[in-house]
Scaffold this motif. Structure first.
Motif, PDB file in Angstrom:
ATOM      1  N   LEU A 147      48.783  78.260  71.269  1.00  0.00           N
ATOM      2  CA  LEU A 147      49.675  77.155  71.576  1.00  0.00           C
ATOM      3  C   LEU A 147      50.691  77.645  72.593  1.00  0.00           C
ATOM      4  O   LEU A 147      51.470  78.556  72.302  1.00  0.00           O
ATOM      5  CB  LEU A 147      50.384  76.665  70.307  1.00  0.00           C
ATOM      6  CG  LEU A 147      51.523  75.666  70.507  1.00  0.00           C
ATOM      7  CD1 LEU A 147      50.993  74.353  71.076  1.00  0.00           C
ATOM      8  CD2 LEU A 147      52.262  75.430  69.196  1.00  0.00           C
ATOM      9  N   LEU A 165      51.427  72.161  61.222  1.00  0.00           N
ATOM     10  CA  LEU A 165      50.822  71.207  62.155  1.00  0.00           C
ATOM     11  C   LEU A 165      49.607  71.786  62.871  1.00  0.00           C
ATOM     12  O   LEU A 165      48.600  71.090  63.040  1.00  0.00           O
ATOM     13  CB  LEU A 165      51.861  70.744  63.181  1.00  0.00           C
ATOM     14  CG  LEU A 165      52.988  69.879  62.622  1.00  0.00           C
ATOM     15  CD1 LEU A 165      54.105  69.731  63.651  1.00  0.00           C
ATOM     16  CD2 LEU A 165      52.465  68.516  62.198  1.00  0.00           C
ATOM     17  N   VAL A 166      49.671  73.043  63.301  1.00  0.00           N
ATOM     18  CA  VAL A 166      48.531  73.600  64.036  1.00  0.00           C
ATOM     19  C   VAL A 166      47.370  73.935  63.111  1.00  0.00           C
ATOM     20  O   VAL A 166      46.236  74.066  63.581  1.00  0.00           O
ATOM     21  CB  VAL A 166      48.909  74.817  64.913  1.00  0.00           C
ATOM     22  CG1 VAL A 166      49.893  74.419  65.993  1.00  0.00           C
ATOM     23  CG2 VAL A 166      49.426  75.964  64.091  1.00  0.00           C
ATOM     24  N   ARG A 167      47.628  74.035  61.809  1.00  0.00           N
ATOM     25  CA  ARG A 167      46.546  74.282  60.851  1.00  0.00           C
ATOM     26  C   ARG A 167      45.769  73.014  60.499  1.00  0.00           C
ATOM     27  O   ARG A 167      44.695  73.097  59.917  1.00  0.00           O
ATOM     28  CB  ARG A 167      47.110  74.876  59.561  1.00  0.00           C
ATOM     29  CG  ARG A 167      47.487  76.318  59.666  1.00  0.00           C
ATOM     30  CD  ARG A 167      47.810  76.891  58.276  1.00  0.00           C
ATOM     31  NE  ARG A 167      48.718  77.989  58.398  1.00  0.00           N
ATOM     32  CZ  ARG A 167      50.005  77.975  58.020  1.00  0.00           C
ATOM     33  NH1 ARG A 167      50.524  76.917  57.454  1.00  0.00           N
ATOM     34  NH2 ARG A 167      50.756  79.037  58.193  1.00  0.00           N
ATOM     35  N   VAL A 168      46.310  71.849  60.823  1.00  0.00           N
ATOM     36  CA  VAL A 168      45.636  70.590  60.484  1.00  0.00           C
ATOM     37  C   VAL A 168      44.267  70.562  61.163  1.00  0.00           C
ATOM     38  O   VAL A 168      44.170  70.770  62.376  1.00  0.00           O
ATOM     39  CB  VAL A 168      46.489  69.378  60.930  1.00  0.00           C
ATOM     40  CG1 VAL A 168      45.731  68.073  60.719  1.00  0.00           C
ATOM     41  CG2 VAL A 168      47.811  69.348  60.180  1.00  0.00           C
ATOM     42  N   MET A 170      41.714  69.083  63.035  1.00  0.00           N
ATOM     43  CA  MET A 170      41.454  67.921  63.885  1.00  0.00           C
ATOM     44  C   MET A 170      41.153  68.407  65.286  1.00  0.00           C
ATOM     45  O   MET A 170      41.482  69.555  65.627  1.00  0.00           O
ATOM     46  CB  MET A 170      42.646  66.950  63.883  1.00  0.00           C
ATOM     47  CG  MET A 170      43.937  67.529  64.423  1.00  0.00           C
ATOM     48  SD  MET A 170      45.348  66.372  64.561  1.00  0.00           S
ATOM     49  CE  MET A 170      45.370  65.510  63.035  1.00  0.00           C
ATOM     50  N   LEU A 172      41.449  69.255  69.205  1.00  0.00           N
ATOM     51  CA  LEU A 172      42.623  69.782  69.911  1.00  0.00           C
ATOM     52  C   LEU A 172      43.461  68.680  70.557  1.00  0.00           C
ATOM     53  O   LEU A 172      44.689  68.732  70.519  1.00  0.00           O
ATOM     54  CB  LEU A 172      42.196  70.807  70.958  1.00  0.00           C
ATOM     55  CG  LEU A 172      41.676  72.118  70.411  1.00  0.00           C
ATOM     56  CD1 LEU A 172      41.228  73.026  71.548  1.00  0.00           C
ATOM     57  CD2 LEU A 172      42.708  72.809  69.547  1.00  0.00           C
ATOM     58  N   GLU A 174      43.888  65.608  69.612  1.00  0.00           N
ATOM     59  CA  GLU A 174      44.648  64.926  68.557  1.00  0.00           C
ATOM     60  C   GLU A 174      45.757  65.833  68.022  1.00  0.00           C
ATOM     61  O   GLU A 174      46.846  65.366  67.685  1.00  0.00           O
ATOM     62  CB  GLU A 174      43.713  64.508  67.417  1.00  0.00           C
ATOM     63  CG  GLU A 174      42.746  63.412  67.813  1.00  0.00           C
ATOM     64  CD  GLU A 174      41.774  63.065  66.689  1.00  0.00           C
ATOM     65  OE1 GLU A 174      42.112  63.267  65.500  1.00  0.00           O
ATOM     66  OE2 GLU A 174      40.674  62.586  67.015  1.00  0.00           O
ATOM     67  N   LYS A 175      45.476  67.120  67.958  1.00  0.00           N
ATOM     68  CA  LYS A 175      46.487  68.080  67.497  1.00  0.00           C
ATOM     69  C   LYS A 175      47.670  68.104  68.473  1.00  0.00           C
ATOM     70  O   LYS A 175      48.832  68.140  68.060  1.00  0.00           O
ATOM     71  CB  LYS A 175      45.856  69.468  67.378  1.00  0.00           C
ATOM     72  CG  LYS A 175      46.603  70.416  66.493  1.00  0.00           C
ATOM     73  CD  LYS A 175      45.837  71.703  66.290  1.00  0.00           C
ATOM     74  CE  LYS A 175      44.656  71.461  65.385  1.00  0.00           C
ATOM     75  NZ  LYS A 175      44.291  72.617  64.571  1.00  0.00           N
ATOM     76  N   LEU A 178      49.684  65.059  67.880  1.00  0.00           N
ATOM     77  CA  LEU A 178      50.462  65.216  66.654  1.00  0.00           C
ATOM     78  C   LEU A 178      51.718  66.054  66.897  1.00  0.00           C
ATOM     79  O   LEU A 178      52.810  65.720  66.420  1.00  0.00           O
ATOM     80  CB  LEU A 178      49.592  65.860  65.566  1.00  0.00           C
ATOM     81  CG  LEU A 178      50.278  66.168  64.237  1.00  0.00           C
ATOM     82  CD1 LEU A 178      50.758  64.887  63.562  1.00  0.00           C
ATOM     83  CD2 LEU A 178      49.320  66.939  63.318  1.00  0.00           C
ATOM     84  N   LEU A 179      51.591  67.142  67.655  1.00  0.00           N
ATOM     85  CA  LEU A 179      52.754  67.981  67.965  1.00  0.00           C
ATOM     86  C   LEU A 179      53.798  67.203  68.766  1.00  0.00           C
ATOM     87  O   LEU A 179      54.994  67.275  68.477  1.00  0.00           O
ATOM     88  CB  LEU A 179      52.313  69.228  68.736  1.00  0.00           C
ATOM     89  CG  LEU A 179      51.541  70.266  67.931  1.00  0.00           C
ATOM     90  CD1 LEU A 179      50.883  71.276  68.866  1.00  0.00           C
ATOM     91  CD2 LEU A 179      52.442  70.957  66.930  1.00  0.00           C
ATOM     92  N   THR A 182      55.467  64.544  66.506  1.00  0.00           N
ATOM     93  CA  THR A 182      56.398  65.171  65.566  1.00  0.00           C
ATOM     94  C   THR A 182      57.684  65.582  66.265  1.00  0.00           C
ATOM     95  O   THR A 182      58.789  65.361  65.752  1.00  0.00           O
ATOM     96  CB  THR A 182      55.738  66.391  64.896  1.00  0.00           C
ATOM     97  OG1 THR A 182      54.546  65.965  64.243  1.00  0.00           O
ATOM     98  CG2 THR A 182      56.676  67.037  63.893  1.00  0.00           C
TER      99      THR A 182
END
Length: 194
Positions: A147, A165-168, A170, A172, A174-175, A178-179, A182
């Motif tokens: 990241l 969050l990075v462990r979710v 999904m 990349l 979408e990740k 999400l970041l 958030t």
């Protein structure tokens, strides 16, 4: 087609391919340094020639995968984190006044995280004619996730929340969304870092 400051790295790969060889790590590192030098001069030039940009500068984190290694450069407090085997680790060290205070034992990491001086960087792109980029290399393991981010994310999202969050599991893209979401949630709901 591409800005002048970004051409150095492509030129290295092109020359090596024409010669029938792959670039060495030192070639890639030098190409990154040339790109950063060119960007530094472009930003400084804009700052000096346009009153609305006076005093402008920025931080930087940049990387290139080279075989099984990551060549990583950074300036200021833009960061790179590596997620490996479920553990998130910051692999860059901030070039900041607070980091210097922590290194000297004058502040704890927790005190630094709550300080109002979080954005006092000791290195920045575009503020002086020469800038020193810290460059390191890291071995890449299967399933590593890297990241690269600015303090726009890390000032708003704590390291523990960032790790969650990075462990979710999904894709990349979408990740990344999400970041960003958030970060925006924290930005507009709380006046200071969580």
């Amino acid at each position: 087609r591409y800005p002048l400051w970004s051409r150095g790295l492509g030129d290295v790969y092109k020359r090596q391919a024409q010669a029938g060889a792959s670039p060495q790590s030192t070639d890639v590192r030098r190409a990154l340094e040339i790109c950063v030098e060119n960007a530094n001069h472009a930003i400084l030039g804009a700052s000096l020639s346009n009153p609305q940009y006076a005093g402008m500068g920025t931080t930087l984190v940049v990387s290139v995968f080279h075989g099984s290694r990551l060549i990583l450069g950074h300036i200021g407090d833009s960061r790179c984190y590596r997620l490996r085997d479920g553990a998130l680790q910051q692999i860059t060290r901030d070039h900041s006044w607070l980091q210097e205070q922590v290194d000297a034992g004058l502040l704890t990491a927790q005190q630094a995280a709550m300080s109002s001086n979080r954005n006092l960087v000791t290195r920045a792109l575009g503020v002086e004619p020469n800038v020193l980029m810290e460059v390191n290399e890291f071995q890449v393991a299967p399933n590593d996730l890297f990241l690269l981010c600015s303090d726009g994310l890390t000032d708003m999202v704590s390291d523990s929340d960032l790790a969650e969050l990075v462990r979710v599991p999904m894709p990349l893209e979408e990740k990344a969304t999400l970041l960003i979401d958030t970060c925006l949630l924290y930005t507009f709901s709380e006046p200071t870092r969580p």
